[in-house]
Design an enzyme around this catalytic site. Structure first.
Site, PDB file in Angstrom:
ATOM      1  N   ASP A  38       0.827  -1.214   0.000  1.00 14.74           N
ATOM      2  CA  ASP A  38       0.000   0.000   0.000  1.00 14.74           C
ATOM      3  C   ASP A  38       0.861   1.263   0.000  1.00 14.74           C
ATOM      4  O   ASP A  38       2.016   1.237   0.447  1.00 14.74           O
ATOM      5  CB  ASP A  38      -0.909   0.018   1.224  1.00 14.74           C
ATOM      6  CG  ASP A  38      -2.009  -1.038   1.157  1.00 14.74           C
ATOM      7  OD1 ASP A  38      -2.341  -1.464   0.038  1.00 14.74           O
ATOM      8  OD2 ASP A  38      -2.518  -1.430   2.218  1.00 14.74           O
ATOM      9  N   TYR A  66       6.704  -8.006   8.618  1.00 16.35           N
ATOM     10  CA  TYR A  66       6.386  -6.587   8.671  1.00 16.35           C
ATOM     11  C   TYR A  66       6.692  -6.007  10.053  1.00 16.35           C
ATOM     12  O   TYR A  66       6.642  -6.711  11.064  1.00 16.35           O
ATOM     13  CB  TYR A  66       4.892  -6.356   8.411  1.00 16.35           C
ATOM     14  CG  TYR A  66       4.405  -6.719   7.038  1.00 16.35           C
ATOM     15  CD1 TYR A  66       4.426  -5.786   6.005  1.00 16.35           C
ATOM     16  CD2 TYR A  66       3.907  -7.991   6.766  1.00 16.35           C
ATOM     17  CE1 TYR A  66       3.956  -6.113   4.743  1.00 16.35           C
ATOM     18  CE2 TYR A  66       3.439  -8.323   5.512  1.00 16.35           C
ATOM     19  CZ  TYR A  66       3.466  -7.384   4.491  1.00 16.35           C
ATOM     20  OH  TYR A  66       3.003  -7.713   3.249  1.00 16.35           O
ATOM     21  N   ASP A  80      -6.482   2.133   7.785  1.00 17.97           N
ATOM     22  CA  ASP A  80      -5.204   2.823   7.993  1.00 17.97           C
ATOM     23  C   ASP A  80      -5.456   4.317   8.104  1.00 17.97           C
ATOM     24  O   ASP A  80      -6.579   4.795   7.898  1.00 17.97           O
ATOM     25  CB  ASP A  80      -4.164   2.479   6.921  1.00 17.97           C
ATOM     26  CG  ASP A  80      -4.523   3.001   5.533  1.00 17.97           C
ATOM     27  OD1 ASP A  80      -5.334   3.948   5.414  1.00 17.97           O
ATOM     28  OD2 ASP A  80      -3.985   2.465   4.544  1.00 17.97           O
ATOM     29  N   ARG A 173      -3.354  -4.182   7.811  1.00 18.12           N
ATOM     30  CA  ARG A 173      -4.378  -3.196   8.178  1.00 18.12           C
ATOM     31  C   ARG A 173      -5.487  -3.861   8.996  1.00 18.12           C
ATOM     32  O   ARG A 173      -5.962  -3.309   9.996  1.00 18.12           O
ATOM     33  CB  ARG A 173      -4.974  -2.556   6.926  1.00 18.12           C
ATOM     34  CG  ARG A 173      -4.087  -1.525   6.270  1.00 18.12           C
ATOM     35  CD  ARG A 173      -4.802  -0.881   5.098  1.00 18.12           C
ATOM     36  NE  ARG A 173      -4.863  -1.751   3.926  1.00 18.12           N
ATOM     37  CZ  ARG A 173      -5.839  -1.751   3.023  1.00 18.12           C
ATOM     38  NH1 ARG A 173      -6.876  -0.947   3.199  1.00 18.12           N
ATOM     39  NH2 ARG A 173      -5.793  -2.539   1.977  1.00 18.12           N
TER      40      ARG A 173
END
Length: 307
Positions: A38, A66, A80, A173
């Site tokens: 993203d 991540y 987000d 997210r």
């Protein structure tokens, strides 16, 4: 020219924006990426050039690591911080130890996760983000995901930083959103760095600026396709056998010399535990194909390249 580039994507641009910036530099016949990151996200983005686009599904299925920043007390429609606020709640007033215990116990392992409404997943052929933008009421279908590792790196309410190693298809997210609910609050993702995809790490990634520097040769950063498939076993074949596979023919070998990942080379006859997909390479590195092996017969599945 073929191979992969491990790009350290900057924040604020889409994965396709990276491709748009690279096209004038690389001038490839085909180009793609293995796993959308993203615009809010930074870190490892694998760019596939020419024949490397044929192996995208093998890279998409690799685990990803991540580091994510989560803000509690607010929920957004995109899950987000770029989205529209849709709810607020009190920030959790608990210790870091208690927060980590709840988070790790609840979200480690396999579980069902509801993807964000604003995502590229499709419903009857239409991307969910288009339905969301049009104000259509719908709930994305949950799907099984796996979080292999999860730890709380920093806890300073209203914010927290987590590290997670997850399966393909896991939305960070959504993880941030659901962590908020698990702590009797709500939350949204405020920062994301992809540290690793399979064996590709952020430490070895190259920035767009360095790649396009006047004194840089981007070909020096090009990763051979076979190096991206280290999770698969491989077998070496002769140039003549490579020509037969290229023609779609099945070849038979009395003995299979298969190299398995992280194991010494083994000489064996066919057994039922041989993998579904194997890499077949010629010694001169001019041929690479995905093959299936059955009864000592090697059948071509997809030729990646043949010079």
């Amino acid at each position: 020219m073929r191979g992969l580039l491990n790009i350290n994507k900057p924040t604020g641009i889409s994965s396709y924006d990276v491709i748009r910036r690279l096209k004038p530099l690389l001038k490839p016949k085909r180009i793609g990426h293995a796993g959308t990151l993203d615009p809010i996200g930074t870190g490892v983005l694998l760019i596939l050039i020419n024949e490397a686009t044929k192996i995208s599904r093998f890279l998409l299925n690799q685990p990803k690591e991540y580091e994510a920043e989560i803000r509690f007390g607010i929920q957004t429609d995109t899950d987000d911080i770029t989205g529209k606020p849709i709810a607020t709640a009190p920030v959790p007033q608990i210790s870091a130890e208690e927060a980590e215990r709840i988070i790790v116990n609840r979200f480690t392992g396999e579980f069902e996760q509801t993807p964000p409404r604003f995502s590229a997943l499709k419903n009857a052929g239409t991307p969910l983000y288009k339905l969301a933008r049009e104000g259509v009421e719908f709930t994305p279908h949950p799907r099984l995901v796996t979080v292999y590792e999860l730890e709380l790196l920093n806890w300073q309410p209203p914010c927290a930083i987590i590290r997670c190693l997850v399966s393909s298809g896991t939305y960070i997210r959504s993880l941030a959103r659901d962590i908020g609910f698990a702590l009797n609050s709500c939350a949204t993702l405020t920062g994301l760095t992809r540290k690793k995809v399979g064996n590709f790490t952020i430490e070895t990634a190259v920035s767009l600026e360095n790649l396009a520097a006047p004194d840089a040769d981007w070909k020096n950063f090009l990763i051979p396709i076979e190096q991206a498939l280290t999770q698969l076993p491989r077998i070496t074949i002769t140039p003549e056998q490579a020509r037969m596979l290229l023609q779609g023919k099945i070849i038979t070998l009395p003995v299979l010399n298969i190299t398995f990942p992280e194991t010494p080379k083994q000489k064996l006859s066919l057994s039922s535990d041989l993998p579904d997909i194997t890499l077949a390479l010629s010694p001169d590195n001019n041929f690479l194909s995905l093959v299936k092996i059955s009864d000592n017969r090697i059948k071509p599945v997809k030729v990646i390249y043949a010079d």
